[in-house]
Design an enzyme around this catalytic site. Structure first.
Site, PDB file in Angstrom:
ATOM      1  N   ASP A 134      26.573  11.926  -9.860  1.00  0.00           N
ATOM      2  CA  ASP A 134      27.675  13.039 -10.050  1.00  0.00           C
ATOM      3  C   ASP A 134      27.610  13.936  -8.619  1.00  0.00           C
ATOM      4  OD1 ASP A 134      28.290  12.206 -12.185  1.00  0.00           O
ATOM      5  OD2 ASP A 134      26.806  13.768 -13.419  1.00  0.00           O
ATOM      6  N   MET A 135      29.547  14.453  -8.727  1.00  0.00           N
ATOM      7  CA  MET A 135      29.697  15.228  -7.239  1.00  0.00           C
ATOM      8  C   MET A 135      30.139  16.446  -7.935  1.00  0.00           C
ATOM      9  SD  MET A 135      29.696  15.337  -3.909  1.00  0.00           S
ATOM     10  CE  MET A 135      30.128  13.527  -3.292  1.00  0.00           C
ATOM     11  N   GLN A 163      36.012  13.147  -5.124  1.00  0.00           N
ATOM     12  CA  GLN A 163      36.955  14.406  -6.139  1.00  0.00           C
ATOM     13  C   GLN A 163      38.210  14.535  -5.233  1.00  0.00           C
ATOM     14  OE1 GLN A 163      34.060  16.556  -5.172  1.00  0.00           O
ATOM     15  NE2 GLN A 163      33.162  17.362  -7.143  1.00  0.00           N
ATOM     16  N   ARG A 184      33.236   6.270  -8.990  1.00  0.00           N
ATOM     17  CA  ARG A 184      33.835   7.003 -10.001  1.00  0.00           C
ATOM     18  C   ARG A 184      35.370   7.984  -8.639  1.00  0.00           C
ATOM     19  NH1 ARG A 184      30.246  10.699 -12.864  1.00  0.00           N
ATOM     20  NH2 ARG A 184      30.239   8.355 -13.853  1.00  0.00           N
ATOM     21  N   LYS A 187      39.279  13.948 -10.728  1.00  0.00           N
ATOM     22  CA  LYS A 187      40.362  14.921 -10.373  1.00  0.00           C
ATOM     23  C   LYS A 187      39.257  15.704  -9.156  1.00  0.00           C
ATOM     24  CE  LYS A 187      44.638  14.913 -13.429  1.00  0.00           C
ATOM     25  NZ  LYS A 187      45.599  15.406 -13.822  1.00  0.00           N
ATOM     26  N   ALA A 189      36.034  19.093 -10.882  1.00  0.00           N
ATOM     27  CA  ALA A 189      35.932  20.661 -11.753  1.00  0.00           C
ATOM     28  C   ALA A 189      35.261  21.801 -11.722  1.00  0.00           C
ATOM     29  CB  ALA A 189      34.561  19.690 -13.178  1.00  0.00           C
ATOM     30  N   THR A 226      39.917  10.095 -15.541  1.00  0.00           N
ATOM     31  CA  THR A 226      40.291  10.701 -15.794  1.00  0.00           C
ATOM     32  C   THR A 226      40.732  10.778 -16.979  1.00  0.00           C
ATOM     33  OG1 THR A 226      43.579  11.127 -14.894  1.00  0.00           O
ATOM     34  CG2 THR A 226      42.271   9.440 -14.605  1.00  0.00           C
ATOM     35  N   HIS A 227      41.778  11.602 -18.392  1.00  0.00           N
ATOM     36  CA  HIS A 227      42.138  11.409 -19.458  1.00  0.00           C
ATOM     37  C   HIS A 227      43.931  11.410 -19.022  1.00  0.00           C
ATOM     38  CE1 HIS A 227      38.625  13.727 -19.738  1.00  0.00           C
ATOM     39  NE2 HIS A 227      38.422  12.634 -20.338  1.00  0.00           N
ATOM     40  N   ARG A 288      32.425  24.193 -19.924  1.00  0.00           N
ATOM     41  CA  ARG A 288      33.809  23.907 -19.016  1.00  0.00           C
ATOM     42  C   ARG A 288      34.699  23.105 -19.527  1.00  0.00           C
ATOM     43  NH1 ARG A 288      29.419  22.910 -15.554  1.00  0.00           N
ATOM     44  NH2 ARG A 288      28.945  21.349 -15.809  1.00  0.00           N
TER      45      ARG A 288
HETATM   46  C1  LIG Z   1      34.080  10.098 -16.133  1.00  0.00           C
HETATM   47  C2  LIG Z   1      33.789  11.424 -15.696  1.00  0.00           C
HETATM   48  C3  LIG Z   1      32.784  11.896 -14.902  1.00  0.00           C
HETATM   49  C4  LIG Z   1      33.468  12.865 -14.352  1.00  0.00           C
HETATM   50  N1  LIG Z   1      32.616  13.407 -13.324  1.00  0.00           N
HETATM   51  C5  LIG Z   1      32.769  14.164 -12.523  1.00  0.00           C
HETATM   52  C6  LIG Z   1      32.434  14.397 -11.196  1.00  0.00           C
HETATM   53  O1  LIG Z   1      30.515  14.011 -10.950  1.00  0.00           O
HETATM   54  N2  LIG Z   1      32.659  16.089 -11.049  1.00  0.00           N
HETATM   55  C7  LIG Z   1      33.574  16.468 -10.756  1.00  0.00           C
HETATM   56  O2  LIG Z   1      33.494  17.300  -9.741  1.00  0.00           O
HETATM   57  N3  LIG Z   1      34.126  16.299 -12.077  1.00  0.00           N
HETATM   58  C8  LIG Z   1      34.011  15.186 -12.778  1.00  0.00           C
HETATM   59  N4  LIG Z   1      34.785  14.675 -13.457  1.00  0.00           N
HETATM   60  C9  LIG Z   1      35.567  15.847 -14.284  1.00  0.00           C
HETATM   61  C10 LIG Z   1      37.034  15.674 -13.506  1.00  0.00           C
HETATM   62  O3  LIG Z   1      36.653  16.494 -11.731  1.00  0.00           O
HETATM   63  C11 LIG Z   1      37.907  16.915 -14.529  1.00  0.00           C
HETATM   64  O4  LIG Z   1      38.055  17.955 -14.419  1.00  0.00           O
HETATM   65  C12 LIG Z   1      38.405  15.989 -15.819  1.00  0.00           C
HETATM   66  O5  LIG Z   1      38.579  14.656 -16.247  1.00  0.00           O
HETATM   67  C13 LIG Z   1      39.534  16.565 -15.808  1.00  0.00           C
HETATM   68  O6  LIG Z   1      40.158  16.094 -15.157  1.00  0.00           O
HETATM   69  P1  LIG Z   1      41.177  14.777 -15.878  1.00  0.00           P
HETATM   70  O7  LIG Z   1      41.914  13.844 -14.955  1.00  0.00           O
HETATM   71  O8  LIG Z   1      41.626  14.624 -17.249  1.00  0.00           O
HETATM   72  O9  LIG Z   1      43.185  15.963 -16.067  1.00  0.00           O
HETATM   73  P2  LIG Z   1      43.401  16.724 -16.735  1.00  0.00           P
HETATM   74  O10 LIG Z   1      44.361  17.513 -15.486  1.00  0.00           O
HETATM   75  O11 LIG Z   1      42.708  18.221 -17.321  1.00  0.00           O
HETATM   76  O12 LIG Z   1      44.887  16.374 -17.788  1.00  0.00           O
HETATM   77  C14 LIG Z   1      45.335  15.924 -17.476  1.00  0.00           C
HETATM   78  C15 LIG Z   1      46.292  14.774 -18.587  1.00  0.00           C
HETATM   79  O13 LIG Z   1      45.682  14.694 -19.669  1.00  0.00           O
HETATM   80  C16 LIG Z   1      45.101  14.988 -21.054  1.00  0.00           C
HETATM   81  N5  LIG Z   1      44.755  15.198 -20.839  1.00  0.00           N
HETATM   82  C17 LIG Z   1      43.276  15.851 -20.858  1.00  0.00           C
HETATM   83  N6  LIG Z   1      42.637  16.214 -21.491  1.00  0.00           N
HETATM   84  C18 LIG Z   1      42.433  15.926 -23.022  1.00  0.00           C
HETATM   85  C19 LIG Z   1      42.547  16.399 -24.589  1.00  0.00           C
HETATM   86  N7  LIG Z   1      41.180  16.717 -24.492  1.00  0.00           N
HETATM   87  N8  LIG Z   1      43.206  15.647 -25.166  1.00  0.00           N
HETATM   88  C20 LIG Z   1      43.732  15.019 -25.143  1.00  0.00           C
HETATM   89  N9  LIG Z   1      44.691  15.190 -23.420  1.00  0.00           N
HETATM   90  C21 LIG Z   1      44.317  15.321 -22.688  1.00  0.00           C
HETATM   91  C22 LIG Z   1      46.897  15.863 -21.255  1.00  0.00           C
HETATM   92  O14 LIG Z   1      48.232  15.124 -21.277  1.00  0.00           O
HETATM   93  C23 LIG Z   1      46.914  16.391 -19.992  1.00  0.00           C
HETATM   94  O15 LIG Z   1      47.936  17.177 -19.423  1.00  0.00           O
HETATM   95  C24 LIG Z   1      34.440  14.318 -14.508  1.00  0.00           C
HETATM   96  C25 LIG Z   1      35.617  13.366 -15.512  1.00  0.00           C
HETATM   97  C26 LIG Z   1      35.067  12.071 -16.053  1.00  0.00           C
HETATM   98  C27 LIG Z   1      36.062  12.127 -17.013  1.00  0.00           C
END
Ligand SMILES: Cc1cc2nc3c(=O)[nH]c(=O)nc-3n(C[C@H](O)[C@H](O)[C@H](O)COP(=O)(O)OP(=O)(O)OC[C@H]3O[C@@H](n4cnc5c(N)ncnc54)[C@H](O)[C@@H]3O)c2cc1C
Length: 308
Positions: A134-135, A163, A184, A187, A189, A226-227, A288
């Protein structure tokens, strides 16, 4: 930062609130939406249920920022036990582990973190699976990439996270998009200063797309975490345009977030990996996730006040 987000992140550091949430009878169910449970057996049970649905998994033993060698050792032991369990239950082909170097001693000594991460990699190799680092916040990026390079000399399958919010990441993507390299892309966190990270979310999204293109054009194995529906669609379209077949890259999402979308993508033939956290230190992780999305918080608060 959004005021609700700041409030929830402040609650994350408050011991009174922590005790209140941890002991509230409904917490268990709410926590279980995002966290597999506290034990290795819980983690394996959730992994089985996801694998049965056609998904793959990466497991995270919760905990970070350890400045205690005993706790770092405890984390290593938890991963070794988990990997043995995955192997024993025939899940190692579909489930790997994600490791935060800060949980295995990075803040104490980079050499100790490398040594501990290498022990986890050795066990993963023995069990037939992989490890992704993880980062964490930007002060650790160089150290984590140095540890990755050392690990990859023996375990070329060791993966890392980049990231998109960091200004440096496009260059890091170009450097890591080499044969066999698992990267991976997320965005990001952590709360980062504008000197190192894009403060505007649109710039983060644009950076994500540029980085995705670099990874898809390269020779490595990109993992798009990403979601965000727009980014998922763009990655999908770019992968097709660049003739990247399903199986030569994957999508990743967090456990409990957009589960229907996870199944839809898997149904299209993509590898979809669910990031499954578990362990007793679930409180900070849960906070978080709540801070990221007001709808999650509303769901949590409703459950806390509901008698059912
Ligand atoms: C598998 C995985 C590993 C990760 N590892 C790291 C890591 O090592 N280091 C790190 O800094 N971060 C990590 N993250 C977290 C990441 O950096 C983001 O903070 C987190 O994924 C939220 O960003 P997002 O791309 O989902 O988009 P966001 O900007 O949070 O959301 C964008 C859009 O996605 C949809 N969405 C988001 N959440 C939901 C929900 N709960 N229900 C429905 N729709 C939703 C919505 O349409 C929203 O507008 C990881 C995330 C994932 C998925």
């Amino acid at each position: 930062m959004h005021p609700l987000r700041s409030l929830i992140l402040a609650a994350a550091g408050n011991d009174v609130i922590r005790r209140l949430v941890a002991t509230a009878p409904v917490s268990r169910d709410v926590v279980r939406r995002f966290v597999a449970g506290e034990t290795t057996a819980d983690a394996i049970e959730v992994t089985k249920s996801l694998v049965d649905k056609g998904l793959t998994v990466t497991l995270d033993y919760l905990g970070e920022d350890t400045t205690d060698t005993g706790l770092a050792e405890q984390t290593v032991q938890a991963y070794l036990e988990l990997l043995d369990g995955l192997h024993r239950d025939g899940l190692a082909k579909s489930a790997e582990v994600s490791v935060k170097l800060s949980a295995v001693g990075q803040a104490l000594d980079e050499g100790l973190a490398l040594e501990n991460a290498a022990r986890i990699c050795a066990k993963a190799q023995e069990c037939g699976t992989t490890v992704t680092l993880d980062m964490e916040d930007h002060t650790t990026t160089d150290s984590t990439l140095r540890v990755l390079a050392e690990l990859r000399a023996t375990y070329p399958w060791a993966g890392a996270v980049l990231q998109a919010y960091l200004r440096r990441t496009e260059d890091d993507c170009a450097r890591l998009a080499t044969d066999g390299s698992r990267v991976r892309l997320c965005k990001g966190a952590y709360a980062e200063p504008a000197t190192v990270a894009f403060p505007d979310t649109h710039d983060v999204d644009r950076s994500y797309v540029r980085c995705a293109n670099t990874l898809l054009r390269g020779d490595g194995y990109p993992m798009f975490a990403t979601h965000d529906p727009r980014l998922v669609e763009i990655v999908h379209a770019r992968a097709e345009a660049l003739d990247r077949k399903p199986g030569s890259f994957e999508f990743q999402m967090l456990y409990g977030i957009r589960p229907d979308e996870q199944l839809r993508l898997a149904g299209l033939g993509h590898t979809v990996r669910v990031y499954v956290p578990y362990g007793v230190q679930w409180y900070g992780y849960l906070m978080r996730r709540l801070a990221e999305r007001p709808a999650n918080t509303a769901f949590f608060l409703r459950a806390l006040v509901s008698r059912k």
